[in-house]
Write a protein that holds these residues in place. Structure first.
Motif, mmCIF file in Angstrom:
data_model
loop_
_atom_site.group_PDB
_atom_site.id
_atom_site.type_symbol
_atom_site.label_atom_id
_atom_site.label_comp_id
_atom_site.label_asym_id
_atom_site.label_seq_id
_atom_site.Cartn_x
_atom_site.Cartn_y
_atom_site.Cartn_z
ATOM 1 N N GLY A 1 17.808 -10.295 6.694
ATOM 2 C CA GLY A 1 18.933 -9.979 7.476
ATOM 3 C C GLY A 1 20.119 -9.443 6.892
ATOM 4 O O GLY A 1 21.243 -9.677 7.141
ATOM 5 N N LEU A 2 19.873 -8.478 6.063
ATOM 6 C CA LEU A 2 21.044 -7.652 5.294
ATOM 7 C C LEU A 2 20.869 -6.226 5.688
ATOM 8 O O LEU A 2 19.725 -5.622 5.786
ATOM 9 C CB LEU A 2 20.906 -7.892 3.659
ATOM 10 N N HIS A 3 22.037 -5.631 5.950
ATOM 11 C CA HIS A 3 22.074 -4.160 6.058
ATOM 12 C C HIS A 3 21.884 -3.524 4.830
ATOM 13 O O HIS A 3 22.670 -3.841 3.834
ATOM 14 C CB HIS A 3 23.597 -3.861 6.570
ATOM 15 N N CYS A 4 21.095 -2.420 4.892
ATOM 16 C CA CYS A 4 20.921 -1.564 3.577
ATOM 17 C C CYS A 4 20.468 -0.324 3.942
ATOM 18 O O CYS A 4 19.696 0.045 5.118
ATOM 19 C CB CYS A 4 19.715 -2.386 3.050
ATOM 20 N N VAL A 5 20.965 0.632 3.172
ATOM 21 C CA VAL A 5 20.663 2.117 3.447
ATOM 22 C C VAL A 5 19.917 2.710 2.338
ATOM 23 O O VAL A 5 20.366 2.305 1.090
ATOM 24 C CB VAL A 5 21.866 2.879 4.018
ATOM 25 N N VAL A 6 19.332 3.668 2.301
ATOM 26 C CA VAL A 6 18.762 4.497 1.182
ATOM 27 C C VAL A 6 19.662 5.713 1.040
ATOM 28 O O VAL A 6 19.807 6.591 2.078
ATOM 29 C CB VAL A 6 17.128 4.901 1.586
ATOM 30 N N ILE A 7 20.319 6.008 0.004
ATOM 31 C CA ILE A 7 21.058 7.104 -0.212
ATOM 32 C C ILE A 7 20.362 8.175 -1.145
ATOM 33 O O ILE A 7 19.751 7.872 -1.959
ATOM 34 C CB ILE A 7 22.316 6.664 -0.938
ATOM 35 N N ARG B 1 0.793 -1.064 -0.113
ATOM 36 C CA ARG B 1 0.165 -0.076 -0.071
ATOM 37 C C ARG B 1 0.830 1.245 -0.129
ATOM 38 O O ARG B 1 0.472 2.190 -0.445
ATOM 39 C CB ARG B 1 -0.990 -0.080 1.096
ATOM 40 N N GLY B 2 2.035 1.163 0.541
ATOM 41 C CA GLY B 2 2.964 2.291 0.394
ATOM 42 C C GLY B 2 3.374 2.885 -0.650
ATOM 43 O O GLY B 2 3.409 4.148 -1.057
ATOM 44 N N ILE B 3 3.207 1.779 -1.730
ATOM 45 C CA ILE B 3 3.653 2.141 -3.182
ATOM 46 C C ILE B 3 2.503 2.923 -3.704
ATOM 47 O O ILE B 3 2.488 3.701 -4.376
ATOM 48 C CB ILE B 3 3.993 0.887 -3.821
ATOM 49 N N LYS B 4 1.277 2.315 -3.511
ATOM 50 C CA LYS B 4 0.063 3.017 -4.134
ATOM 51 C C LYS B 4 -0.210 4.233 -3.480
ATOM 52 O O LYS B 4 -0.238 5.368 -4.038
ATOM 53 C CB LYS B 4 -1.052 2.238 -3.482
ATOM 54 N N TYR B 5 0.008 4.631 -2.360
ATOM 55 C CA TYR B 5 -0.027 5.904 -1.737
ATOM 56 C C TYR B 5 1.033 6.856 -2.036
ATOM 57 O O TYR B 5 0.758 7.980 -1.608
ATOM 58 C CB TYR B 5 -0.403 5.818 0.086
ATOM 59 N N GLY B 6 2.094 6.370 -2.527
ATOM 60 C CA GLY B 6 3.382 7.102 -2.842
ATOM 61 C C GLY B 6 4.159 7.561 -1.470
ATOM 62 O O GLY B 6 5.199 8.595 -1.814
ATOM 63 N N THR B 7 3.832 7.020 -0.518
ATOM 64 C CA THR B 7 4.398 7.093 0.642
ATOM 65 C C THR B 7 5.856 6.535 0.822
ATOM 66 O O THR B 7 6.649 6.548 1.754
ATOM 67 C CB THR B 7 3.739 6.952 1.981
ATOM 68 N N GLU B 8 6.034 5.295 -0.056
ATOM 69 C CA GLU B 8 7.000 4.227 0.079
ATOM 70 C C GLU B 8 7.660 4.073 -1.401
ATOM 71 O O GLU B 8 6.725 4.044 -2.351
ATOM 72 C CB GLU B 8 6.593 3.199 0.505
ATOM 73 N N SER B 9 9.023 4.386 -1.556
ATOM 74 C CA SER B 9 9.493 4.360 -2.548
ATOM 75 C C SER B 9 10.110 2.911 -3.006
ATOM 76 O O SER B 9 10.249 1.915 -2.320
ATOM 77 C CB SER B 9 10.639 5.382 -2.920
ATOM 78 N N TYR B 10 10.496 2.691 -4.284
ATOM 79 C CA TYR B 10 11.328 1.381 -4.426
ATOM 80 C C TYR B 10 12.510 1.225 -3.528
ATOM 81 O O TYR B 10 12.664 0.120 -2.979
ATOM 82 C CB TYR B 10 12.178 1.356 -5.813
ATOM 83 N N HIS B 11 13.094 2.212 -3.150
ATOM 84 C CA HIS B 11 14.412 2.163 -2.408
ATOM 85 C C HIS B 11 13.982 1.904 -0.775
ATOM 86 O O HIS B 11 14.753 0.828 -0.213
ATOM 87 C CB HIS B 11 15.178 3.385 -2.488
ATOM 88 N N VAL B 12 12.871 2.341 -0.392
ATOM 89 C CA VAL B 12 12.516 2.253 0.824
ATOM 90 C C VAL B 12 11.900 0.663 1.094
ATOM 91 O O VAL B 12 12.328 -0.103 2.134
ATOM 92 C CB VAL B 12 11.650 3.254 1.284
ATOM 93 N N LEU B 13 11.361 0.087 0.061
ATOM 94 C CA LEU B 13 10.834 -1.004 0.048
ATOM 95 C C LEU B 13 12.073 -1.997 -0.176
ATOM 96 O O LEU B 13 11.810 -3.150 0.548
ATOM 97 C CB LEU B 13 9.935 -1.431 -1.015
ATOM 98 N N PHE B 14 12.965 -1.878 -1.013
ATOM 99 C CA PHE B 14 14.158 -2.846 -0.904
ATOM 100 C C PHE B 14 14.714 -2.767 0.368
ATOM 101 O O PHE B 14 15.326 -3.862 0.798
ATOM 102 C CB PHE B 14 15.040 -2.160 -2.007
ATOM 103 N N LYS B 15 15.148 -1.741 0.980
ATOM 104 C CA LYS B 15 15.771 -1.785 2.426
ATOM 105 C C LYS B 15 14.694 -2.663 3.273
ATOM 106 O O LYS B 15 15.259 -3.209 4.139
ATOM 107 C CB LYS B 15 15.929 -0.350 2.864
ATOM 108 N N ARG B 16 13.518 -2.471 3.365
ATOM 109 C CA ARG B 16 12.601 -3.228 4.195
ATOM 110 C C ARG B 16 12.504 -4.798 4.036
ATOM 111 O O ARG B 16 12.818 -5.560 4.951
ATOM 112 C CB ARG B 16 10.997 -2.857 3.797
ATOM 113 N N LEU B 17 12.618 -5.102 2.766
ATOM 114 C CA LEU B 17 12.820 -6.328 2.403
ATOM 115 C C LEU B 17 14.277 -7.250 2.841
ATOM 116 O O LEU B 17 14.476 -8.133 3.274
ATOM 117 C CB LEU B 17 12.558 -6.661 0.777
#
Length: 817
Positions: free
Chosen positions: A440-446, A419-435
């Motif tokens: 168990g992987l460290h990930c940052v959004v730059i 739903r974050g993608i639909k509402y525009g509150t979550e980007s590809y990069h935030v979703l990738f970080k969440r997944l």
């Protein structure tokens, strides 16, 4: 780019045919093995794509070895003083090519007078300030010609021991973290997210009511003012019925105009408020995901440590005998340049064939929880690289921009997961970080700038127009870049998008851009500039000004292994005072036979202006290929700025000759600036489009030039051109072109003859000047209806339509020659 015939390959070890289901490869020099034959040639140890090595000290040794028996060299070093690199550095530059294609003098070669009065550089003449990294830096020189330049880096890759990164495989997450415990934490996070979205919705409703109330009050005030004015005008003096009707109509029109104006203003204000709210919502969502990701990583790390205290987490027990396995870090390491390149981790995406297949399969269904989704994706992954890969491929295959959502999305529905993608509150990069956190992987959004859609070389990054975001994920012992959005970008914008109503399997397109997965910082910096300097991941970070001046290259530039043949190229190339400038690009040896180039020239500030004084701007560029160098020599027809767009495609001669239209993609762009012009420019003769010179004839038809190997010829009043046929050709034809003279009038001045395998073209020029010579032919016995003539810009005879353009020359005829 690999183009072998996979279906008729033979095993290097047993020489029997290798079929798709039992194939390992392509490996060194496109060799293949049966899976059963894929063993160390010395000890017979069973090998995998992750454990094999090649002999890097003997080019003709195509065998595979285990880590214990791969041939090793003694002490030494590999830099610009090594033999192979020294040869590359000292290789003579091609000096036969005369760039002076317009005026045809012999005194200037490559744009520089032989007398040495002015030295030319790719960015113009000496004395102009070139904003590029200092030559004194020992680190990578972007676009320069030295041991750290792109082409030398490609040579260095060939000398590295394959699979330099070798990490112990670990047991999947199911071994140490129960699905229920991870799902329980997700439900806690889901509740926090639900509360956040409820706050967002409440805030949006409040703002909407506030705007409606404000404009309703203003509407009533303005309507009252108009009505009072109307009634006053009616009462001030006696009016006829017609005058009263006019006033009434004017009043109604004013009311209508007021309503339209206020509706427009209300929409603009609502749009502005919504944009500001969305920006704030994205910030809050990213902060929430950041905190929740940390909590998820803490849970996974704790359970992993507990498991390791009782049992080994590594699958390869023998690995730990000779070396200590590198454990995945508990806390996110500080940003630092990776020690090994992407090439040393994997050489071909086919190595991820299995995990890619899993990602594609999972993407065809919808999941209700992130726990289910990630477990399906990484359930069989045994390395951190595979985990990051399958998440990256799921996002690129899922094609989130094209998904259709219901208006009411609860968090416990399959589509509610995104739903974050639909509402525009979550980007590809935030979703990738969440997944990644669920895996168990460290990930940052730059955050930073990118040379994205709408960007042109020479543009300054002064506002938020080219702001962008991307990821860095910690895998293979280092932080590495991932750009999910650009990895799938061509899927979203592809013209051949699947039509509605097609089956699910038919609509999935599995194309993607592998360049944006684990991209090397040295290549990533050409397109992306982070706001935080340390996230360049370079040993010597560059400034924003240097980033602006880097050549504007695309992912295809790196995929084809291209590099600039000269040092000092920047985004803006300045001409000399004659309006001339040259861009030279070098191809790797294994791509010379299949790479074809094209170009477009237009005025920099206009998408429409493609001609000057009725002549196509393309006729002011000379494209030629000599050896592994393709050169684009621009002669500006007037002072001003131009945009040179260079395209490329990899095709076999057979594909080229089928007659199908060629699909070119941009590899780089340059802004060409001509500040002064002291000479009246003359366009090239109106020949068929494409490259000049005989290289095309050799590549497509095996027609080898005997007399003239260069695209530019200086001749007297007559000229003999000779070629040798390496395979049977027939129906040769040549046409002569000269500005100001009709092609038909020049036909009688060109003849040809064939003797055995030698074909000779004889040209007698009617007058001095510059000519273009087009040569056409076709293979003996080839079906005539298959032959294309998309390079035929003029057709004086019907026969030409049966032939394929072979090559063309630029000839300067003069009595002095």
């Amino acid at each position: 780019m690999y183009r072998p015939n996979f279906y008729e390959s033979t095993c290097l070890r047993c020489s029997e045919t290798v079929y798709q289901v039992d194939r390992v490869g392509p490996l060194k020099d496109f060799t293949f093995f049966h899976s059963g034959c894929f063993k160390c040639v010395h000890c017979g140890t069973k090998l995998t794509l992750k454990t094999y090595f090649n002999n890097q000290h003997k080019q003709d040794d195509k065998e595979v070895y285990c880590s214990s028996h791969v041939p090793k060299s003694g002490p030494g070093h590999l830099d610009q003083t090594a033999v192979g690199i020294r040869q590359a550095l000292n290789a003579p530059r091609t000096s036969k090519f005369v760039n002076e294609q317009i005026r045809g003098t012999r005194t200037e070669i490559d744009g520089a007078p032989l007398g040495g009065s002015r030295q030319s550089t790719p960015n113009g003449y000496v004395g102009r300030e070139v904003n590029s990294p200092s030559q004194n830096e020992s680190d990578y020189k972007y676009g320069r010609f030295d041991a750290s330049a792109l082409h030398i880096a490609h040579a260095l890759k060939q000398t590295e021991v394959q699979k330099a990164y070798n990490k112990a495989r670990e047991k999947p997450i199911d071994f140490y973290l129960a699905r229920e415990e991870q799902a329980h934490l997700e439900m806690k996070h889901r509740k926090e997210e639900d509360d956040l979205y409820r706050r967002f919705a409440k805030k949006r409703e409040e703002e909407d009511r506030k705007i409606q109330s404000e404009f309703q009050d203003e509407w009533e005030r303005e309507l009252q003012r108009l009505t009072h004015k109307f009634e006053k005008e009616l009462a001030t003096s006696r009016r006829s019925r017609d005058e009263a009707n006019v006033l009434t109509l004017r009043h109604e029109q004013q009311k209508e105009d007021l309503e339209k104006n206020m509706t427009l203003r209300r929409s603009k204000k609502k749009e502005s408020i919504t944009r500001k709210m969305l920006e704030h919502e994205r910030y809050e969502t990213a902060a929430l995901v950041d905190r929740q990701s940390s909590e998820m990583l803490e849970l996974i790390s704790a359970r992993r440590s507990e498991y390791m205290q009782s049992e080994s987490i590594f699958l390869d027990d023998e690995f730990s005998e000779g070396a200590v396995p590198i454990e995945y870090p508990l806390n996110a390491p500080i940003p630092a340049p990776p020690a090994v390149s992407k090439f040393q981790i994997y050489t071909d995406p086919i190595e991820f064939e299995d995990v890619d297949r899993i990602a594609i399969s999972v993407a065809q269904e919808d999941q209700k929880t992130f726990t289910d989704l990630v477990r399906q994706l990484v359930g069989r992954c045994t390395t951190d690289i595979e985990k990051a890969r399958t998440i990256f491929r799921w996002i690129t295959v899922k094609n989130l921009n094209a998904m259709h959502f219901d208006d009411d999305l609860r968090g416990d529905t399959p589509m509610g997961l995104l739903r974050g993608i639909k509402y525009g509150t979550e980007s590809y990069h935030v979703l990738f970080k969440r997944l990644c956190s669920y895996a168990g992987l460290h990930c940052v959004v730059i955050k930073g700038y990118s040379k994205s859609a709408g960007y042109q070389p020479g543009v300054k990054f002064q506002d938020s127009r080219f702001r962008n975001s991307w990821n860095a994920v910690y895998v293979a012992g280092a932080w590495r870049f991932v750009q999910c959005n650009w990895g799938a970008r061509h899927l979203v914008n592809a013209k051949e998008a699947p039509k509605q109503g097609r089956g699910k399997n038919d609509s999935l397109r599995y194309e993607y851009d592998d360049h944006y997965f684990l991209t090397d910082p040295r290549e990533f910096i050409y397109e992306f500039y982070p706001l935080q300097e340390e996230w360049q991941l370079l040993k010597r970070p560059i400034t924003l000004r240097e980033f602006e001046n880097l050549p504007f290259v695309r992912s295809l530039f790196f995929r084809y292994g291209l590099h600039f043949a000269d040092e000092g190229y920047g985004a803006v190339v300045f001409t000399d005072d004659t309006g001339a400038a040259t861009v030279r690009i070098a191809m790797p040896t294994d791509m010379q036979s299949c790479l074809i180039f094209h170009y477009n020239l237009k005025f920099y500030d206009s998408d429409e202006e493609l001609s000057y004084d009725g002549v196509s701007l393309k006729r002011f560029v000379m494209q030629s290929v000599i050896g592994n160098i393709v050169a684009f020599r621009v002669h500006a027809p007037c002072s001003g700025a131009f945009l040179l767009d260079i395209f490329a495609n990899a095709v076999t001669p057979q594909e080229y000759l089928t007659g199908e239209p060629m699909k070119f993609k941009s590899v780089c762009k340059f802004k060409i600036c001509c500040e002064e012009l002291q000479t009246v420019m003359v366009p090239l003769p109106d020949c068929a489009s494409g490259e000049w010179g005989p290289t095309k004839a050799t590549r497509l038809f095996g027609l080898i030039p005997i007399t003239h190997q260069d695209p530019l010829i200086f001749a007297g009043r007559s000229l003999d051109l000779q070629f040798r046929m390496s395979r049977p050709l027939t129906d040769f034809m040549a046409t002569l072109h000269k500005n100001g003279i009709e092609e038909k009038k020049l036909a009688k001045y060109v003849t040809h003859s064939t003797l055995d395998d030698i074909v000779t073209f004889i040209i007698n020029f009617p007058e001095e000047g510059q000519y273009g010579l087009d040569i056409y032919t076709r293979e003996l016995g080839a079906p005539q209806h298959h032959h294309h003539h998309n390079n035929n810009s003029s057709s004086s005879s019907g026969e030409k339509h049966l032939l394929t353009h072979c090559c063309k020359y630029l000839i300067n005829s003069s009595k002095r020659n």
